[in-house]
Design a protein around this motif. Structure first.
Motif, PDB file in Angstrom:
ATOM      1  N   VAL A  71       0.860  -1.184   0.000  1.00 54.38           N
ATOM      2  CA  VAL A  71       0.000   0.000   0.000  1.00 54.38           C
ATOM      3  C   VAL A  71       0.897   1.235   0.000  1.00 54.38           C
ATOM      4  O   VAL A  71       2.103   1.137   0.285  1.00 54.38           O
ATOM      5  N   PRO A  72       0.333   2.405  -0.336  1.00 54.75           N
ATOM      6  CA  PRO A  72       1.156   3.617  -0.344  1.00 54.75           C
ATOM      7  C   PRO A  72       1.920   3.799   0.975  1.00 54.75           C
ATOM      8  O   PRO A  72       1.387   3.577   2.055  1.00 54.75           O
ATOM      9  N   GLY A  73       3.212   4.150   0.827  1.00 58.30           N
ATOM     10  CA  GLY A  73       4.090   4.345   1.978  1.00 58.30           C
ATOM     11  C   GLY A  73       4.918   3.123   2.330  1.00 58.30           C
ATOM     12  O   GLY A  73       5.896   3.218   3.073  1.00 58.30           O
ATOM     13  N   ASP A  74       4.576   1.943   1.814  1.00 55.77           N
ATOM     14  CA  ASP A  74       5.341   0.729   2.105  1.00 55.77           C
ATOM     15  C   ASP A  74       6.711   0.781   1.429  1.00 55.77           C
ATOM     16  O   ASP A  74       6.856   1.308   0.320  1.00 55.77           O
ATOM     17  N   VAL A  75       7.694   0.224   2.124  1.00 54.21           N
ATOM     18  CA  VAL A  75       9.053   0.113   1.574  1.00 54.21           C
ATOM     19  C   VAL A  75       9.443  -1.362   1.602  1.00 54.21           C
ATOM     20  O   VAL A  75       9.589  -1.954   2.671  1.00 54.21           O
ATOM     21  N   LEU A  76       9.566  -1.945   0.416  1.00 55.39           N
ATOM     22  CA  LEU A  76      10.003  -3.339   0.265  1.00 55.39           C
ATOM     23  C   LEU A  76      11.499  -3.382   0.035  1.00 55.39           C
ATOM     24  O   LEU A  76      12.059  -2.479  -0.609  1.00 55.39           O
ATOM     25  N   ALA A 107       3.820   0.830 -11.997  1.00 51.38           N
ATOM     26  CA  ALA A 107       5.212   1.287 -12.129  1.00 51.38           C
ATOM     27  C   ALA A 107       5.398   2.768 -11.826  1.00 51.38           C
ATOM     28  O   ALA A 107       6.364   3.156 -11.153  1.00 51.38           O
ATOM     29  N   SER A 108       4.504   3.618 -12.277  1.00 48.17           N
ATOM     30  CA  SER A 108       4.682   5.067 -12.072  1.00 48.17           C
ATOM     31  C   SER A 108       4.497   5.484 -10.616  1.00 48.17           C
ATOM     32  O   SER A 108       4.861   6.593 -10.235  1.00 48.17           O
ATOM     33  N   LYS A 109       3.993   4.594  -9.799  1.00 49.60           N
ATOM     34  CA  LYS A 109       3.768   4.913  -8.387  1.00 49.60           C
ATOM     35  C   LYS A 109       4.844   4.319  -7.487  1.00 49.60           C
ATOM     36  O   LYS A 109       4.755   4.394  -6.261  1.00 49.60           O
ATOM     37  N   LEU A 110       5.869   3.716  -8.088  1.00 50.66           N
ATOM     38  CA  LEU A 110       6.958   3.094  -7.327  1.00 50.66           C
ATOM     39  C   LEU A 110       8.278   3.803  -7.594  1.00 50.66           C
ATOM     40  O   LEU A 110       8.521   4.288  -8.697  1.00 50.66           O
ATOM     41  N   GLU A 111       9.124   3.816  -6.586  1.00 50.63           N
ATOM     42  CA  GLU A 111      10.516   4.278  -6.735  1.00 50.63           C
ATOM     43  C   GLU A 111      11.406   3.085  -6.431  1.00 50.63           C
ATOM     44  O   GLU A 111      11.216   2.406  -5.418  1.00 50.63           O
ATOM     45  N   VAL A 112      12.389   2.834  -7.292  1.00 53.01           N
ATOM     46  CA  VAL A 112      13.266   1.679  -7.144  1.00 53.01           C
ATOM     47  C   VAL A 112      14.707   2.166  -7.062  1.00 53.01           C
ATOM     48  O   VAL A 112      15.137   3.009  -7.848  1.00 53.01           O
ATOM     49  N   ALA A 113      15.449   1.633  -6.091  1.00 47.95           N
ATOM     50  CA  ALA A 113      16.861   2.006  -5.926  1.00 47.95           C
ATOM     51  C   ALA A 113      17.644   0.789  -5.452  1.00 47.95           C
ATOM     52  O   ALA A 113      17.073  -0.155  -4.901  1.00 47.95           O
ATOM     53  N   THR A 114      18.956   0.812  -5.665  1.00 42.62           N
ATOM     54  CA  THR A 114      19.826  -0.253  -5.164  1.00 42.62           C
ATOM     55  C   THR A 114      20.772   0.328  -4.131  1.00 42.62           C
ATOM     56  O   THR A 114      21.095   1.509  -4.148  1.00 42.62           O
ATOM     57  N   ALA A 115      21.217  -0.519  -3.217  1.00 48.21           N
ATOM     58  CA  ALA A 115      22.140  -0.088  -2.157  1.00 48.21           C
ATOM     59  C   ALA A 115      22.876  -1.305  -1.620  1.00 48.21           C
ATOM     60  O   ALA A 115      22.643  -2.418  -2.041  1.00 48.21           O
ATOM     61  N   GLY A 116      23.779  -1.056  -0.673  1.00 45.64           N
ATOM     62  CA  GLY A 116      24.453  -2.149   0.014  1.00 45.64           C
ATOM     63  C   GLY A 116      25.720  -2.611  -0.675  1.00 45.64           C
ATOM     64  O   GLY A 116      26.548  -3.242  -0.064  1.00 45.64           O
ATOM     65  N   GLY A 117      25.884  -2.331  -1.926  1.00 43.34           N
ATOM     66  CA  GLY A 117      27.091  -2.730  -2.618  1.00 43.34           C
ATOM     67  C   GLY A 117      27.340  -1.772  -3.750  1.00 43.34           C
ATOM     68  O   GLY A 117      28.194  -1.984  -4.590  1.00 43.34           O
ATOM     69  N   PHE A 137       6.546   2.332  -2.423  1.00 41.92           N
ATOM     70  CA  PHE A 137       5.254   2.737  -2.978  1.00 41.92           C
ATOM     71  C   PHE A 137       5.092   4.190  -2.538  1.00 41.92           C
ATOM     72  O   PHE A 137       4.984   4.486  -1.351  1.00 41.92           O
ATOM     73  N   LYS A 138       5.126   5.104  -3.491  1.00 42.15           N
ATOM     74  CA  LYS A 138       5.126   6.533  -3.177  1.00 42.15           C
ATOM     75  C   LYS A 138       4.004   6.883  -2.188  1.00 42.15           C
ATOM     76  O   LYS A 138       2.832   6.610  -2.441  1.00 42.15           O
TER      77      LYS A 138
END
Length: 166
Positions: A71-76, A107-117, A137-138
Motif C-alpha cells: 500500500v502507499p508508503g510501504d518500503v520493500l 510502475a509510475s507509483k513506485l521508486e526503485v533504488a539499489t544499495a548495500g554494494g 510505494f510513493k
C-alpha cells in the motif's frame, strides 16, 4: 704543389682514414640465453548469486510478492548475496548493481533504488557482497490510485568491472 704541402695533405688524409676506421675495430662481447621459456598467465574474475534466492522484506517482516500486497508508503527490500572471485596479483574491481526495467500499471507509483554494494570496490581474492534493492510505494499516492494494479521488475543485474590502476 711542393713536397711539404703534398706530405701534409697525405698525412692529413691518413689521419682521417685511421680515425674513421676506429669504430670498426673489434671489441670484446659475450651473450647467454634467457634460461628457457616462461609462460605468463592471465587472471580472471567471476560473480554469481549465492545459492538459494534472495530475501524479500516489508519493514522487518518477511514478504512474499506472490501473495502479499503493498500500500502507499510501504518500503520493500530484496537482498541477495553475491559471490565474487578475483584472480590476479593486482586485480581490483568495482561491483555495481543496476535495476533494469519496471513495467505495469503500478510502475509510475513506485521508486526503485539499489544499495548495500553500490559501486563497492573489491580486491584480489574471494568474497561476498550483499546487494539490496529497495522498492517504495510513493506515499503521496492519493484516492485509490494504484489500487489492484501490478508492476513487474526485470533486467536487474550486478556488474563486476575491473578498475584499471596506472
Amino acid at each position: 704543389m711542393n713536397k711539404t704541402t703534398k706530405g701534409a695533405v697525405a698525412a692529413g688524409a691518413a689521419a682521417v682514414l685511421l680515425a674513421g676506421g676506429a669504430g670498426t675495430m673489434a671489441a670484446w662481447n659475450a651473450s647467454t640465453g634467457t634460461g628457457g621459456s616462461q609462460s605468463v598467465n592471465a587472471g580472471s574474475m567471476t560473480i554469481s548469486e549465492a545459492a538459494g534466492s534472495g530475501v524479500w522484506k516489508l519493514g522487518g517482516n518477511a514478504f512474499n510478492p506472490a501473495n502479499d500486497k503493498i500500500v502507499p508508503g510501504d518500503v520493500l527490500t530484496y537482498t541477495a548475496t553475491y559471490n565474487y572471485t578475483l584472480v590476479g596479483t593486482n586485480l581490483k574491481a568495482t561491483l555495481t548493481p543496476t535495476v533494469g526495467g519496471i513495467s505495469g500499471a503500478l510502475a509510475s507509483k513506485l521508486e526503485v533504488a539499489t544499495a548495500g554494494g553500490q559501486n563497492a570496490s573489491v580486491t584480489a581474492g574471494t568474497g561476498t557482497r550483499d546487494i539490496t534493492t529497495t522498492i517504495t510505494f510513493k506515499p503521496d499516492t492519493t484516492n485509490t490510485d494504484g489500487a489492484g494494479e501490478a508492476a513487474t521488475l526485470s533486467g536487474a543485474s550486478v556488474t563486476l568491472e575491473q578498475t584499471l590502476t596506472p
